[in-house]
Design a protein around this motif. Sequence first.
Motif, mmCIF file in Angstrom:
data_model
loop_
_atom_site.group_PDB
_atom_site.id
_atom_site.type_symbol
_atom_site.label_atom_id
_atom_site.label_comp_id
_atom_site.label_asym_id
_atom_site.label_seq_id
_atom_site.Cartn_x
_atom_site.Cartn_y
_atom_site.Cartn_z
ATOM 1 N N TYR A 151 43.203 22.368 82.843
ATOM 2 C CA TYR A 151 41.861 22.910 83.087
ATOM 3 C C TYR A 151 41.578 23.127 84.575
ATOM 4 C CZ TYR A 151 40.449 22.482 78.208
ATOM 5 O OH TYR A 151 40.346 22.633 76.837
ATOM 6 N N LEU A 152 42.232 22.353 85.426
ATOM 7 C CA LEU A 152 42.050 22.555 86.864
ATOM 8 C C LEU A 152 42.502 23.948 87.298
ATOM 9 C CD1 LEU A 152 43.063 19.137 88.499
ATOM 10 C CD2 LEU A 152 40.858 20.319 88.717
ATOM 11 N N VAL A 153 43.590 24.428 86.693
ATOM 12 C CA VAL A 153 44.102 25.748 87.079
ATOM 13 C C VAL A 153 43.524 26.870 86.221
ATOM 14 C CG1 VAL A 153 46.251 24.776 87.949
ATOM 15 C CG2 VAL A 153 46.141 25.540 85.582
ATOM 16 N N ALA A 154 42.989 26.533 85.048
ATOM 17 C CA ALA A 154 42.505 27.562 84.129
ATOM 18 C C ALA A 154 41.028 27.892 84.329
ATOM 19 C CB ALA A 154 42.733 27.123 82.681
ATOM 20 N N THR A 155 40.315 27.049 85.077
ATOM 21 C CA THR A 155 38.889 27.282 85.318
ATOM 22 C C THR A 155 38.648 27.691 86.756
ATOM 23 O OG1 THR A 155 38.588 24.911 85.768
ATOM 24 C CG2 THR A 155 38.167 25.671 83.518
ATOM 25 N N GLU A 156 37.484 28.292 86.988
ATOM 26 C CA GLU A 156 37.174 28.825 88.318
ATOM 27 C C GLU A 156 36.362 27.871 89.178
ATOM 28 O OE1 GLU A 156 35.338 32.593 87.836
ATOM 29 O OE2 GLU A 156 37.102 33.550 86.930
ATOM 30 N N GLU A 157 35.653 26.957 88.552
ATOM 31 C CA GLU A 157 34.871 25.998 89.355
ATOM 32 C C GLU A 157 34.780 24.664 88.625
ATOM 33 O OE1 GLU A 157 31.522 25.169 88.379
ATOM 34 O OE2 GLU A 157 31.667 26.379 86.571
ATOM 35 N N LYS A 158 34.404 23.620 89.370
ATOM 36 C CA LYS A 158 34.510 22.256 88.872
ATOM 37 C C LYS A 158 33.605 21.960 87.680
ATOM 38 C CE LYS A 158 31.208 20.241 92.167
ATOM 39 N NZ LYS A 158 31.024 19.235 93.229
ATOM 40 N N MET A 159 32.446 22.621 87.588
ATOM 41 C CA MET A 159 31.548 22.374 86.469
ATOM 42 C C MET A 159 32.153 22.875 85.158
ATOM 43 S SD MET A 159 29.099 20.801 87.934
ATOM 44 C CE MET A 159 27.665 20.832 86.867
ATOM 45 N N GLU A 160 32.787 24.053 85.236
ATOM 46 C CA GLU A 160 33.460 24.593 84.051
ATOM 47 C C GLU A 160 34.654 23.712 83.673
ATOM 48 O OE1 GLU A 160 35.583 28.740 82.475
ATOM 49 O OE2 GLU A 160 35.065 28.478 84.588
ATOM 50 N N TYR A 161 35.371 23.250 84.680
ATOM 51 C CA TYR A 161 36.509 22.355 84.454
ATOM 52 C C TYR A 161 36.078 21.109 83.687
ATOM 53 C CZ TYR A 161 39.124 18.147 85.751
ATOM 54 O OH TYR A 161 39.748 16.928 85.724
ATOM 55 N N ASN A 162 35.064 20.435 84.187
ATOM 56 C CA ASN A 162 34.628 19.182 83.580
ATOM 57 C C ASN A 162 34.013 19.410 82.197
ATOM 58 O OD1 ASN A 162 34.340 16.423 83.488
ATOM 59 N ND2 ASN A 162 32.501 16.357 84.757
ATOM 60 N N ALA A 163 33.250 20.491 82.050
ATOM 61 C CA ALA A 163 32.615 20.787 80.766
ATOM 62 C C ALA A 163 33.657 21.002 79.673
ATOM 63 C CB ALA A 163 31.720 22.019 80.893
ATOM 64 N N ASN A 164 34.675 21.820 79.959
ATOM 65 C CA ASN A 164 35.708 22.096 78.969
ATOM 66 C C ASN A 164 36.566 20.869 78.686
ATOM 67 O OD1 ASN A 164 35.887 25.174 78.193
ATOM 68 N ND2 ASN A 164 35.306 25.105 80.341
ATOM 69 N N LEU A 165 36.842 20.092 79.714
ATOM 70 C CA LEU A 165 37.617 18.868 79.522
ATOM 71 C C LEU A 165 36.882 17.910 78.591
ATOM 72 C CD1 LEU A 165 40.002 17.032 80.200
ATOM 73 C CD2 LEU A 165 38.753 16.286 82.237
ATOM 74 N N GLN A 166 35.588 17.728 78.829
ATOM 75 C CA GLN A 166 34.818 16.786 78.020
ATOM 76 C C GLN A 166 34.661 17.268 76.579
ATOM 77 O OE1 GLN A 166 34.164 13.810 79.160
ATOM 78 N NE2 GLN A 166 35.022 14.431 81.138
ATOM 79 N N VAL A 167 34.449 18.569 76.384
ATOM 80 C CA VAL A 167 34.330 19.093 75.018
ATOM 81 C C VAL A 167 35.644 18.895 74.255
ATOM 82 C CG1 VAL A 167 34.062 21.184 73.624
ATOM 83 C CG2 VAL A 167 32.539 20.770 75.557
ATOM 84 N N THR A 168 36.762 19.137 74.926
ATOM 85 C CA THR A 168 38.069 18.923 74.299
ATOM 86 C C THR A 168 38.246 17.466 73.916
ATOM 87 O OG1 THR A 168 38.977 20.688 75.680
ATOM 88 C CG2 THR A 168 40.544 19.270 74.548
#
Length: 239
Positions: A151-168
Amino acid sequence: MSLLYVFLIFLLGSVIQGIAGFGLAIFAMPLLPFIMPLKTAAVLVVFASFFIAVQVALQLRKHINIKLLVFPVIALLIGRIVGVHVLMSYKESILKVLLGYTLILLSIYFAFYKNKISIKGSNRNGAIAGLISGVTGGIFNIGGPPLSIYYLVATEEKMEYNANLQVTLVFSAVFSIILHFLYGNVNVETLKLSSVGIIGATLGCYIGLAIFKKLNSNMLSKIIYTFMIIMGIIMIIQR
């Protein structure tokens, strides 16, 4: 005494997670088996992890990228089936040794290679990360690192990174809870212990976030990695 022990483990583990962004399962899984079977420890951690991930995901729901979730989540669920099956099929002594080596390898990764590994944010890599995360998460509830890298490389900013990580992680935890129910690992005792763990984890998250603003994260990271290596060695020796 066991209730206090569980409360303190989840409290401290969540403080670490609040500060470092990971660490609840890594902290709790080596310590809980000292007072309970590894299978019971896995149930407690997955309940607490679910509760924390839901809270964070709800706060960051505006940043969720649903399209990005599809391949990692599907692969993760498949991996979870494999991981929980391994948990239920192999001797606890073998799994403890496996957990010990996993902790040592994770600590080495976080200490030396976290910022050096580079992968592309493709669907294939998302599926691979999800599968690995599902297997390790099913056995030890330690499934965050592979997804974190992706998710660090697949997202554009840290909020999107953390949001997708937590949903997963929410999907992962829900599926694991269902599997543990099917395998008969959830009973009145585990639910009681889980409720104590959730209370400790919730309090620990708030404390961790408060400390995060003041603490030197590099020093904390070194302490965590050292602890992980020590606990890994202990788990291997005490098989």
